[in-house]
Scaffold this active site. Structure first.
Site, PDB file in Angstrom:
ATOM      1  N   HIS A  18      13.168   9.654-131.152  1.00 36.58           N
ATOM      2  CA  HIS A  18      13.326   8.657-130.069  1.00 36.58           C
ATOM      3  C   HIS A  18      12.654   9.185-128.805  1.00 36.58           C
ATOM      4  O   HIS A  18      13.165  10.104-128.167  1.00 36.58           O
ATOM      5  CB  HIS A  18      14.817   8.410-129.785  1.00 36.58           C
ATOM      6  CG  HIS A  18      15.068   7.356-128.764  1.00 36.58           C
ATOM      7  ND1 HIS A  18      15.941   6.312-128.969  1.00 36.58           N
ATOM      8  CD2 HIS A  18      14.574   7.157-127.521  1.00 36.58           C
ATOM      9  CE1 HIS A  18      15.972   5.536-127.913  1.00 36.58           C
ATOM     10  NE2 HIS A  18      15.143   6.032-127.001  1.00 36.58           N
ATOM     11  N   HIS A  20      10.023   7.997-125.215  1.00 30.07           N
ATOM     12  CA  HIS A  20       9.251   7.033-124.410  1.00 30.07           C
ATOM     13  C   HIS A  20       7.964   7.717-123.969  1.00 30.07           C
ATOM     14  O   HIS A  20       8.024   8.682-123.198  1.00 30.07           O
ATOM     15  CB  HIS A  20      10.058   6.598-123.186  1.00 30.07           C
ATOM     16  CG  HIS A  20      11.340   5.907-123.553  1.00 30.07           C
ATOM     17  ND1 HIS A  20      11.444   4.532-123.668  1.00 30.07           N
ATOM     18  CD2 HIS A  20      12.555   6.402-123.881  1.00 30.07           C
ATOM     19  CE1 HIS A  20      12.669   4.220-124.044  1.00 30.07           C
ATOM     20  NE2 HIS A  20      13.377   5.335-124.183  1.00 30.07           N
ATOM     21  N   LEU A  21       6.839   7.224-124.464  1.00 31.46           N
ATOM     22  CA  LEU A  21       5.552   7.840-124.105  1.00 31.46           C
ATOM     23  C   LEU A  21       4.813   7.057-123.034  1.00 31.46           C
ATOM     24  O   LEU A  21       3.781   7.520-122.550  1.00 31.46           O
ATOM     25  CB  LEU A  21       4.666   8.008-125.340  1.00 31.46           C
ATOM     26  CG  LEU A  21       5.165   9.012-126.391  1.00 31.46           C
ATOM     27  CD1 LEU A  21       4.179   9.079-127.565  1.00 31.46           C
ATOM     28  CD2 LEU A  21       5.365  10.403-125.791  1.00 31.46           C
ATOM     29  N   ARG A  22       5.304   5.853-122.682  1.00 31.49           N
ATOM     30  CA  ARG A  22       4.662   5.024-121.647  1.00 31.49           C
ATOM     31  C   ARG A  22       3.232   4.664-122.044  1.00 31.49           C
ATOM     32  O   ARG A  22       2.866   4.743-123.196  1.00 31.49           O
ATOM     33  CB  ARG A  22       4.697   5.717-120.262  1.00 31.49           C
ATOM     34  CG  ARG A  22       6.062   6.263-119.851  1.00 31.49           C
ATOM     35  CD  ARG A  22       7.157   5.221-119.855  1.00 31.49           C
ATOM     36  NE  ARG A  22       8.349   5.726-119.180  1.00 31.49           N
ATOM     37  CZ  ARG A  22       9.568   5.266-119.422  1.00 31.49           C
ATOM     38  NH1 ARG A  22       9.777   4.303-120.300  1.00 31.49           N
ATOM     39  NH2 ARG A  22      10.605   5.756-118.758  1.00 31.49           N
ATOM     40  N   LYS A 104      13.373  -2.016-132.686  1.00 26.93           N
ATOM     41  CA  LYS A 104      14.354  -1.594-131.690  1.00 26.93           C
ATOM     42  C   LYS A 104      15.071  -2.789-131.076  1.00 26.93           C
ATOM     43  O   LYS A 104      14.432  -3.731-130.596  1.00 26.93           O
ATOM     44  CB  LYS A 104      13.619  -0.814-130.580  1.00 26.93           C
ATOM     45  CG  LYS A 104      14.498  -0.342-129.423  1.00 26.93           C
ATOM     46  CD  LYS A 104      15.431   0.770-129.830  1.00 26.93           C
ATOM     47  CE  LYS A 104      16.426   1.102-128.730  1.00 26.93           C
ATOM     48  NZ  LYS A 104      15.948   2.088-127.786  1.00 26.93           N
ATOM     49  N   HIS A 141      19.983   0.216-129.152  1.00 28.30           N
ATOM     50  CA  HIS A 141      20.507   0.656-127.852  1.00 28.30           C
ATOM     51  C   HIS A 141      21.894   0.054-127.747  1.00 28.30           C
ATOM     52  O   HIS A 141      22.043  -1.150-127.541  1.00 28.30           O
ATOM     53  CB  HIS A 141      19.598   0.192-126.699  1.00 28.30           C
ATOM     54  CG  HIS A 141      20.089   0.657-125.359  1.00 28.30           C
ATOM     55  ND1 HIS A 141      19.427   1.600-124.602  1.00 28.30           N
ATOM     56  CD2 HIS A 141      21.205   0.341-124.655  1.00 28.30           C
ATOM     57  CE1 HIS A 141      20.111   1.843-123.498  1.00 28.30           C
ATOM     58  NE2 HIS A 141      21.194   1.079-123.491  1.00 28.30           N
ATOM     59  N   HIS A 179      20.744   7.535-129.174  1.00 28.33           N
ATOM     60  CA  HIS A 179      21.273   8.289-128.025  1.00 28.33           C
ATOM     61  C   HIS A 179      22.765   8.040-127.777  1.00 28.33           C
ATOM     62  O   HIS A 179      23.165   7.545-126.738  1.00 28.33           O
ATOM     63  CB  HIS A 179      20.482   8.025-126.747  1.00 28.33           C
ATOM     64  CG  HIS A 179      20.094   6.589-126.486  1.00 28.33           C
ATOM     65  ND1 HIS A 179      21.002   5.567-126.443  1.00 28.33           N
ATOM     66  CD2 HIS A 179      18.892   6.031-126.269  1.00 28.33           C
ATOM     67  CE1 HIS A 179      20.343   4.438-126.192  1.00 28.33           C
ATOM     68  NE2 HIS A 179      19.065   4.698-126.080  1.00 28.33           N
ATOM     69  N   LEU A 224      20.396   5.970-119.143  1.00 28.87           N
ATOM     70  CA  LEU A 224      21.218   4.977-119.829  1.00 28.87           C
ATOM     71  C   LEU A 224      21.120   5.174-121.334  1.00 28.87           C
ATOM     72  O   LEU A 224      20.011   5.392-121.826  1.00 28.87           O
ATOM     73  CB  LEU A 224      20.765   3.557-119.457  1.00 28.87           C
ATOM     74  CG  LEU A 224      21.087   3.147-118.025  1.00 28.87           C
ATOM     75  CD1 LEU A 224      20.374   1.849-117.661  1.00 28.87           C
ATOM     76  CD2 LEU A 224      22.600   3.008-117.818  1.00 28.87           C
ATOM     77  N   ASP A 252      15.075  10.944-126.353  1.00 31.18           N
ATOM     78  CA  ASP A 252      15.080   9.886-125.340  1.00 31.18           C
ATOM     79  C   ASP A 252      14.390  10.360-124.063  1.00 31.18           C
ATOM     80  O   ASP A 252      14.770   9.950-122.962  1.00 31.18           O
ATOM     81  CB  ASP A 252      16.499   9.384-125.027  1.00 31.18           C
ATOM     82  CG  ASP A 252      16.474   8.012-124.357  1.00 31.18           C
ATOM     83  OD1 ASP A 252      15.433   7.327-124.428  1.00 31.18           O
ATOM     84  OD2 ASP A 252      17.493   7.626-123.761  1.00 31.18           O
ATOM     85  N   HIS A 256       9.849   9.114-115.431  1.00 29.64           N
ATOM     86  CA  HIS A 256       9.679   8.226-114.273  1.00 29.64           C
ATOM     87  C   HIS A 256       9.149   9.079-113.133  1.00 29.64           C
ATOM     88  O   HIS A 256       9.619  10.219-112.947  1.00 29.64           O
ATOM     89  CB  HIS A 256      11.024   7.628-113.833  1.00 29.64           C
ATOM     90  CG  HIS A 256      11.589   6.627-114.794  1.00 29.64           C
ATOM     91  ND1 HIS A 256      11.227   5.296-114.795  1.00 29.64           N
ATOM     92  CD2 HIS A 256      12.494   6.760-115.791  1.00 29.64           C
ATOM     93  CE1 HIS A 256      11.887   4.660-115.753  1.00 29.64           C
ATOM     94  NE2 HIS A 256      12.664   5.522-116.374  1.00 29.64           N
ATOM     95  N   ALA A 268      16.478   4.685-114.414  1.00 29.96           N
ATOM     96  CA  ALA A 268      17.236   5.458-115.408  1.00 29.96           C
ATOM     97  C   ALA A 268      16.274   6.170-116.344  1.00 29.96           C
ATOM     98  O   ALA A 268      15.340   5.563-116.850  1.00 29.96           O
ATOM     99  CB  ALA A 268      18.123   4.517-116.216  1.00 29.96           C
TER     100      ALA A 268
HETATM  101  O1  DOR Z   1      17.596   6.204-119.425  1.00 28.04           O
HETATM  102  C1  DOR Z   1      16.887   5.479-120.087  1.00 28.04           C
HETATM  103  N1  DOR Z   1      15.571   5.359-119.832  1.00 28.04           N
HETATM  104  N2  DOR Z   1      17.445   4.774-121.074  1.00 28.04           N
HETATM  105  C2  DOR Z   1      16.753   3.855-121.756  1.00 28.04           C
HETATM  106  O2  DOR Z   1      17.309   3.241-122.622  1.00 28.04           O
HETATM  107  C3  DOR Z   1      15.340   3.558-121.397  1.00 28.04           C
HETATM  108  C4  DOR Z   1      14.714   4.677-120.746  1.00 28.04           C
HETATM  109  C5  DOR Z   1      13.403   4.333-120.070  1.00 28.04           C
HETATM  110  O3  DOR Z   1      12.583   3.652-120.690  1.00 28.04           O
HETATM  111  O4  DOR Z   1      13.175   4.764-118.939  1.00 28.04           O
HETATM  112 ZN    ZN Z   2      15.250   5.426-125.013  1.00 30.01          ZN
END
Ligand code: DOR
Ligand code: ZN
Length: 355
Positions: A18, A20-22, A104, A141, A179, A224, A252, A256, A268
């Site tokens: 899991h 997030h690579l953006r 997802k 989620h 998560h 989150l 996860d 940011h 988050a």
């Molecule tokens: O904290 C989080 N950030 N929870 C998520 O479910 C998404 C993620 C994000 O994409 O920044």
């Molecule tokens: Zn996530």
């Protein structure tokens, strides 16, 4: 051997189930942190706009591969973002073509870029039917978004209101409860069928909710589902080191830019990719369970997904490692998980083939 005497860990190479690579410049800044440590990663589809079609996922996969140093031999595993109008045939086609590894489920507005998420679970039933038939995993989620529900209760309420009924209706659906953050989620997964598993993040293993308010508001501990109280952290640690194949690694990691977290309404997400394995090793060492790390990090995930185990290895040496206060990224900075702390482990190398 006592944990303190272990100076080096050699593990079958792990995967991140899991992440997030953006996209764009941020993808370019973060992708190699994941590819350095992990052979494969399940890539979240919450881009803007979200990744809903086979064509969009294939194009995103190409951008990820282009962003990663080829020396890493990294394979991104793509996911579809489910919406109220997801088409079961498109999902099954993407899965059959090897583009979608999974899909997802974000409840609408639960988290970052989830405004297109599912508003009515019943709207998703035809798509879930197709997924169950195709053997395509559902990644969840698990939070209700009802503003009347206390934010610390949203995962536990989701289990009762959404997840348990859904799994009754789809008893054969392979499902990953992503998560997890609560003792209730641990108990639910433990007692559910073999088709239900969960990922556990480094930060939910390391922190309890006090971390968000330690001497002032701490936006870099905000993610989150939100981090819960100590008894939940202890339940997660117990599950992760238990040797149960139902609990496996999923960071996860969610980058940011620092100014977007250090704001009146901060984003988050915790960016743990650069030191992910060092962080998990810290937890497992503290629990006296380093012998359980390889199963959690490298075996249970691929077995659940029905994929081969990696053939290569990674090495972690017991060397103090200072985590930088921030990292440059895409013309800004990101504050990584453990910023400013010294971790006792250092990832040194990955070697060998992928499978
Ligand atoms: O904290 C989080 N950030 N929870 C998520 O479910 C998404 C993620 C994000 O994409 O920044
Ligand atoms: Zn996530």
């Amino acid at each position: 051997m006592a944990t303190s005497e272990i100076k080096q860990l050699v593990l079958r190479q792990p995967d991140d189930w899991h992440v997030h690579l953006r996209d764009g410049a941020m993808l370019g800044a973060v992708a190699n942190h994941t590819a350095r440590q992990f052979a494969r990663a399940i890539v979240m589809p919450n881009l803007s706009p979200p990744v809903t079609s086979v064509a969009a996922a294939a194009a995103y996969r190409d951008r990820i591969i282009a962003a990663v140093d080829p020396a890493y031999n990294f394979t991104p595993l793509m996911t579809a973002y489910l919406t109220d109008s997801s088409d079961g045939a498109e999902l099954a086609r993407g899965h059959a073509e090897g583009v979608f590894t999974a899909a997802k489920l974000y409840p609408a507005n639960a988290t970052t870029n989830s405004s297109h998420g599912v508003t009515r679970i019943q709207a998703l039933y035809p798509a879930l039917e197709a997924m169950q038939k195709a053997g395509m995993p559902l990644l969840v989620h698990g939070e209700v978004t009802d503003r009347d529900i206390d934010i610390f209760d949203r995962e536990a309420v989701f289990i009762d209101r959404v997840l348990a009924p859904l799994l009754k209706d789809f008893p054969g659906l392979k499902t990953v409860f992503e998560h997890i953050t609560t003792a209730e989620a641990v108990a639910f997964v433990q007692t559910a069928g073999a088709n239900i598993a969960a990922t556990v993040t480094p930060h939910h293993l390391a922190l309890n909710r006090n971390a968000m308010f330690d001497g002032g508001i701490r936006p870099h501990a905000y993610c989150l589902p939100v981090i819960k109280r100590e008894r939940h952290r202890l339940a997660l640690r117990g599950a992760a080191v238990s040797g149960s194949p139902k609990f496996f690694l999923g960071t996860d990691s969610a980058p940011h830019a620092a100014p977007t977290k250090e704001a009146a309404c901060g984003c988050a997400g915790i960016y743990n990719a650069p030191y992910a394995l060092e962080s998990y090793a810290k937890t497992f060492a503290e629990e006296g369970a380093l012998d359980k790390l390889e199963g959690f990090a490298s075996e249970y995930g691929p077995r659940f997904y029905g994929l081969p185990l990696n053939a290569g290895t990674v090495t972690l040496d017991r060397i103090d490692t200072l985590v930088p206060a921030d990292l440059p990224a895409a013309g800004t900075t990101i504050v990584p998980f453990h910023a400013g702390e010294t971790l006792a482990w250092r990832f040194s190398r990955a070697s060998g083939g992928q499978t």
